[in-house]
Scaffold this motif. Structure first.
Motif, PDB file in Angstrom:
ATOM      1  N   ILE A  79      29.108  -9.209   6.796  1.00 28.04           N
ATOM      2  CA  ILE A  79      28.831  -7.610   5.855  1.00 28.04           C
ATOM      3  C   ILE A  79      28.997  -8.579   4.619  1.00 28.04           C
ATOM      4  O   ILE A  79      29.683  -8.939   3.607  1.00 28.04           O
ATOM      5  N   PRO A  80      28.253  -7.297   4.599  1.00 28.66           N
ATOM      6  CA  PRO A  80      28.085  -7.773   3.015  1.00 28.66           C
ATOM      7  C   PRO A  80      28.576  -6.336   2.090  1.00 28.66           C
ATOM      8  O   PRO A  80      28.814  -5.239   2.245  1.00 28.66           O
ATOM      9  N   ILE A 119      30.418  -3.319  -8.279  1.00 30.44           N
ATOM     10  CA  ILE A 119      29.529  -3.744  -9.578  1.00 30.44           C
ATOM     11  C   ILE A 119      30.778  -3.658 -10.726  1.00 30.44           C
ATOM     12  O   ILE A 119      32.010  -3.263 -10.588  1.00 30.44           O
ATOM     13  N   ASP A 172      33.341  -0.695  -9.172  1.00 28.05           N
ATOM     14  CA  ASP A 172      32.910  -0.048  -7.337  1.00 28.05           C
ATOM     15  C   ASP A 172      32.514  -1.233  -6.471  1.00 28.05           C
ATOM     16  O   ASP A 172      32.760  -2.450  -7.221  1.00 28.05           O
ATOM     17  N   ILE A 200      30.623  -2.360  -3.097  1.00 29.82           N
ATOM     18  CA  ILE A 200      29.779  -1.451  -2.187  1.00 29.82           C
ATOM     19  C   ILE A 200      29.229  -2.228  -1.305  1.00 29.82           C
ATOM     20  O   ILE A 200      29.245  -3.742  -0.285  1.00 29.82           O
ATOM     21  N   GLU A 218      27.928  -2.918   3.369  1.00 30.59           N
ATOM     22  CA  GLU A 218      27.856  -2.503   3.754  1.00 30.59           C
ATOM     23  C   GLU A 218      26.625  -1.588   3.893  1.00 30.59           C
ATOM     24  O   GLU A 218      26.035  -0.429   4.628  1.00 30.59           O
ATOM     25  N   ASN A 219      26.524  -1.878   2.179  1.00 28.20           N
ATOM     26  CA  ASN A 219      25.373  -0.907   1.772  1.00 28.20           C
ATOM     27  C   ASN A 219      26.327   1.454   1.346  1.00 28.20           C
ATOM     28  O   ASN A 219      25.368   1.967   0.984  1.00 28.20           O
ATOM     29  N   ILE A 220      27.056   1.010   0.891  1.00 30.52           N
ATOM     30  CA  ILE A 220      27.957   2.177   0.863  1.00 30.52           C
ATOM     31  C   ILE A 220      28.419   2.285  -0.277  1.00 30.52           C
ATOM     32  O   ILE A 220      29.630   1.574  -0.096  1.00 30.52           O
ATOM     33  N   SER A 221      28.637   2.762  -1.196  1.00 33.50           N
ATOM     34  CA  SER A 221      29.404   2.595  -2.666  1.00 33.50           C
ATOM     35  C   SER A 221      30.469   3.609  -2.228  1.00 33.50           C
ATOM     36  O   SER A 221      30.429   4.727  -1.525  1.00 33.50           O
ATOM     37  N   LEU A 222      31.693   2.750  -1.846  1.00 41.05           N
ATOM     38  CA  LEU A 222      32.835   3.635  -1.686  1.00 41.05           C
ATOM     39  C   LEU A 222      33.365   4.729  -2.453  1.00 41.05           C
ATOM     40  O   LEU A 222      33.993   6.096  -2.112  1.00 41.05           O
ATOM     41  N   ARG A 227      31.674   6.365  -4.980  1.00 39.56           N
ATOM     42  CA  ARG A 227      30.233   7.615  -4.735  1.00 39.56           C
ATOM     43  C   ARG A 227      30.836   8.113  -3.038  1.00 39.56           C
ATOM     44  O   ARG A 227      30.895   9.285  -3.011  1.00 39.56           O
ATOM     45  N   ASN A 228      31.627   7.298  -2.713  1.00 36.03           N
ATOM     46  CA  ASN A 228      31.491   7.965  -1.018  1.00 36.03           C
ATOM     47  C   ASN A 228      32.745   9.261  -1.327  1.00 36.03           C
ATOM     48  O   ASN A 228      32.755  10.200  -0.771  1.00 36.03           O
ATOM     49  N   TYR A 249      23.387   1.056  -8.664  1.00 36.07           N
ATOM     50  CA  TYR A 249      24.012   1.208  -9.146  1.00 36.07           C
ATOM     51  C   TYR A 249      25.152   0.609 -10.547  1.00 36.07           C
ATOM     52  O   TYR A 249      25.568   1.130 -10.962  1.00 36.07           O
ATOM     53  N   LEU A 250      23.611  -0.084 -11.172  1.00 34.76           N
ATOM     54  CA  LEU A 250      24.208   0.052 -11.853  1.00 34.76           C
ATOM     55  C   LEU A 250      24.042   0.706 -12.824  1.00 34.76           C
ATOM     56  O   LEU A 250      24.009   0.692 -14.723  1.00 34.76           O
ATOM     57  N   TYR A 276      26.297   7.618 -10.553  1.00 33.51           N
ATOM     58  CA  TYR A 276      27.620   7.863 -10.088  1.00 33.51           C
ATOM     59  C   TYR A 276      27.696   9.383 -10.694  1.00 33.51           C
ATOM     60  O   TYR A 276      28.814  10.104 -10.722  1.00 33.51           O
ATOM     61  N   ASN A 329      27.977  11.563   3.618  1.00 33.00           N
ATOM     62  CA  ASN A 329      28.074  11.078   2.467  1.00 33.00           C
ATOM     63  C   ASN A 329      27.205   9.407   2.297  1.00 33.00           C
ATOM     64  O   ASN A 329      25.762   9.323   2.227  1.00 33.00           O
ATOM     65  N   GLN A 370      23.672   7.983   1.515  1.00 31.50           N
ATOM     66  CA  GLN A 370      23.479   6.782   0.884  1.00 31.50           C
ATOM     67  C   GLN A 370      22.946   6.150   1.628  1.00 31.50           C
ATOM     68  O   GLN A 370      21.904   5.334   0.945  1.00 31.50           O
ATOM     69  N   LEU A 371      23.104   5.401   2.755  1.00 35.50           N
ATOM     70  CA  LEU A 371      22.189   4.260   3.558  1.00 35.50           C
ATOM     71  C   LEU A 371      20.884   4.875   3.813  1.00 35.50           C
ATOM     72  O   LEU A 371      19.861   4.102   3.505  1.00 35.50           O
ATOM     73  N   LYS A 379      19.395   3.581   0.214  1.00 36.73           N
ATOM     74  CA  LYS A 379      19.026   2.892  -0.212  1.00 36.73           C
ATOM     75  C   LYS A 379      17.685   2.150  -0.223  1.00 36.73           C
ATOM     76  O   LYS A 379      17.354   2.227   1.212  1.00 36.73           O
ATOM     77  N   TYR A 423      26.380   0.563  11.068  1.00 27.08           N
ATOM     78  CA  TYR A 423      26.062   1.179   9.540  1.00 27.08           C
ATOM     79  C   TYR A 423      25.348  -0.563   8.135  1.00 27.08           C
ATOM     80  O   TYR A 423      26.034  -0.827   7.718  1.00 27.08           O
ATOM     81  N   GLN A 424      24.892  -1.214   9.459  1.00 23.16           N
ATOM     82  CA  GLN A 424      24.313  -2.125   9.322  1.00 23.16           C
ATOM     83  C   GLN A 424      23.113  -1.539   8.770  1.00 23.16           C
ATOM     84  O   GLN A 424      22.515  -1.348   9.825  1.00 23.16           O
TER      85      GLN A 424
END
Lengths: 205, 265
Positions: free
Chosen positions: A144-145, A149, A161, A163, A165-169, A171-172, B32-33, B38, B235, B239-240, B243, B263-264
């Protein structure tokens, strides 16, 4: 010959003093700052004593630890976007408190299956006062990545922030909150967050 | 054969609809930086979702299906069948679609990728015993490469159209769903069970159960933390897909099959 030797020393001394003057912020490394806190959180979660505690006490301990590296103010500000400025100070404080609880439970539940699995810290990315620290938790049934941030505040890197599994919490949640705010206003939003927190508190995994 | 013809008809119709609503394809990825990622406003908006009332109904339908049928079945399945075997089943189905991926790579102008995918198919079908194992990745270091017809459409400049929650399949967009049908039809041309509806649904069903069994719990986790699960999943899907890019192709994003279970990327 001797002179050349001394020259080396002088040059080294000059360089040394020069580098000493580089501001402390440039030296601080987000990974080095984040890793101890994550280590303490994961140690805490795997402690037998901790597992016996009531869920709310678990959470308080966890949140106090997380607050060392997580900037809940910044998160709340970002997640509300332009709406943030129209809130009164009390509303802001209320929102920060509630939202940090919501995020805390989210994050805690995300890693509470953690049982000492190795965490890899990948190369962090720094640009100006922002940094992304990538970690990978190697669970048995898959990696699990989780990326953090972070923003530099007085030589302290603070995360705003996550992220997962590639989903920003952030932003979500941002998109979820926006539609709730439009429909139910600020009070409705707080109400909904409260009932979600109550729901998360009740879940015993 | 009749069924294939009918599906072709349906996809032709959908394709027509797609052209009608096509908007310019979105390119570029999210950093994200950057604070811009955002910012709210028209610029960073989610997928266009005019069908929200319909989609919400479908979301609830999928949710019930998942919680009442798929998840219990997959849980039982995961208790009986060891994870190694489930990975093997997953490999088998994955390998079966490699020729379609290879063609999609070609259509997207990714010649090298197309060749690599084809080599994966040849290696895994022979040395990997009909694709049960993945020696191409493990021994030859050729890792999985994603390519779907949805991506191909994106490369050609076709926009997402609208957000669409497909019964059984989950979050998608009109373009990607059309692509998924196209990929399915193409795979049907060379898989022996495609002519018979019962067999093909059984195959699709067991494939789905197998995938769910490998990602048990992730769906519930995501739902548990959401204030509005419908928006959260929309969302998340968005987002996926943002990327990327990974191969320098701006249209490439992690291909997603049934994202609510997976989700991977």
């Amino acid at each position: 010959m001797r002179f050349i030797k001394q020259l080396h020393l002088i040059v080294a001394a000059v360089f040394f003093t020069f580098f000493m003057h580089v501001p402390a912020q440039a030296v601080s490394d987000p990974v080095e700052q984040l890793r101890p806190v994550v280590d303490r959180i994961t140690t805490l979660l795997t402690e037998a004593d901790f597992k016996k505690l009531p869920r709310e006490e678990q959470f308080t301990k966890f949140l106090n630890l997380a607050a060392e590296r997580f900037d809940f103010n910044e998160m709340s500000k970002r997640v509300l976007g332009p709406r943030w400025n129209s809130l009164s100070d009390e509303q802001k404080q209320l929102f920060i408190d509630r939202f940090s609880h919501l995020l805390g439970y989210t994050y805690m539940d995300r890693i509470d299956t953690y049982d000492g699995e190795p965490i890899q810290y990948e190369q962090s990315r720094i640009r100006g006062d922002r940094a992304e620290v990538r970690t990978i938790i190697e669970f048995k049934d898959g990696d699990i990545p989780i990326s953090y941030i972070m923003q530099l505040r007085d030589a302290e890197w603070m995360a705003y922030d996550l992220i997962v599994e590639n989903i920003s919490l952030v932003r979500n949640y941002m998109e979820q909150l926006r539609s709730i705010l439009q429909r139910n206003g600020f009070d409705g939003l707080i109400q909904q967050i409260n009932s979600k927190i109550a729901q998360l508190q009740a879940t015993k995994k | 054969m009749l069924r294939t013809a009918r599906t072709c008809g349906a996809s032709a119709w959908l394709f027509f609809l797609l052209i009608l609503v096509a908007a310019p394809a979105q390119a570029g990825s999210i950093d994200y930086l950057d604070d811009a990622s955002y910012e709210t406003g028209e610029r960073f908006e989610s997928i266009y979702d005019p069908l929200e009332p319909f989609n919400r109904v479908m979301f609830t339908f999928n949710d019930r299906l998942y919680l009442w049928v798929l998840d219990p079945v997959a849980t039982g399945y995961s208790k009986v069948v060891p994870v190694d075997f489930r990975t093997i089943v997953s490999n088998f189905f994955y390998n079966l679609s490699e020729p379609v991926r290879s063609v999609n790579c070609l259509l997207q102008g990714r010649l090298a990728d197309s060749g690599l995918v084809l080599s994966r198919f040849l290696i895994n079908s022979t040395a990997g015993v009909f694709g049960l194992a993945d020696p191409a990745a493990n021994e030859f270091n050729i890792h999985r490469i994603q390519a779907t017809l949805g991506q191909t459409f994106a490369t050609w400049g076709i926009g997402d159209g609208v957000y669409l929650v497909v019964p059984l399949l989950g979050p998608s967009t009109l373009r990607d769903f059309t692509g998924a049908i196209g990929d399915g039809v193409a795979r049907g041309l060379y898989t022996p069970w495609s002519d018979d509806l019962t067999t093909s649904s059984t195959v699709y069903g067991s494939q789905t159960i197998n995938e769910v069994s490998l990602h048990l719990g992730q769906y519930q986790d995501m739902k548990a933390i959401s204030l509005d699960p419908y928006v959260a999943f929309r969302n998340g899907y968005f987002q996926l897909r943002q990327k990327g890019p990974r191969t320098g192709n701006p249209a490439e994003f992690p291909a997603i099959t049934a994202p609510e279970f997976h989700y991977q990327n």
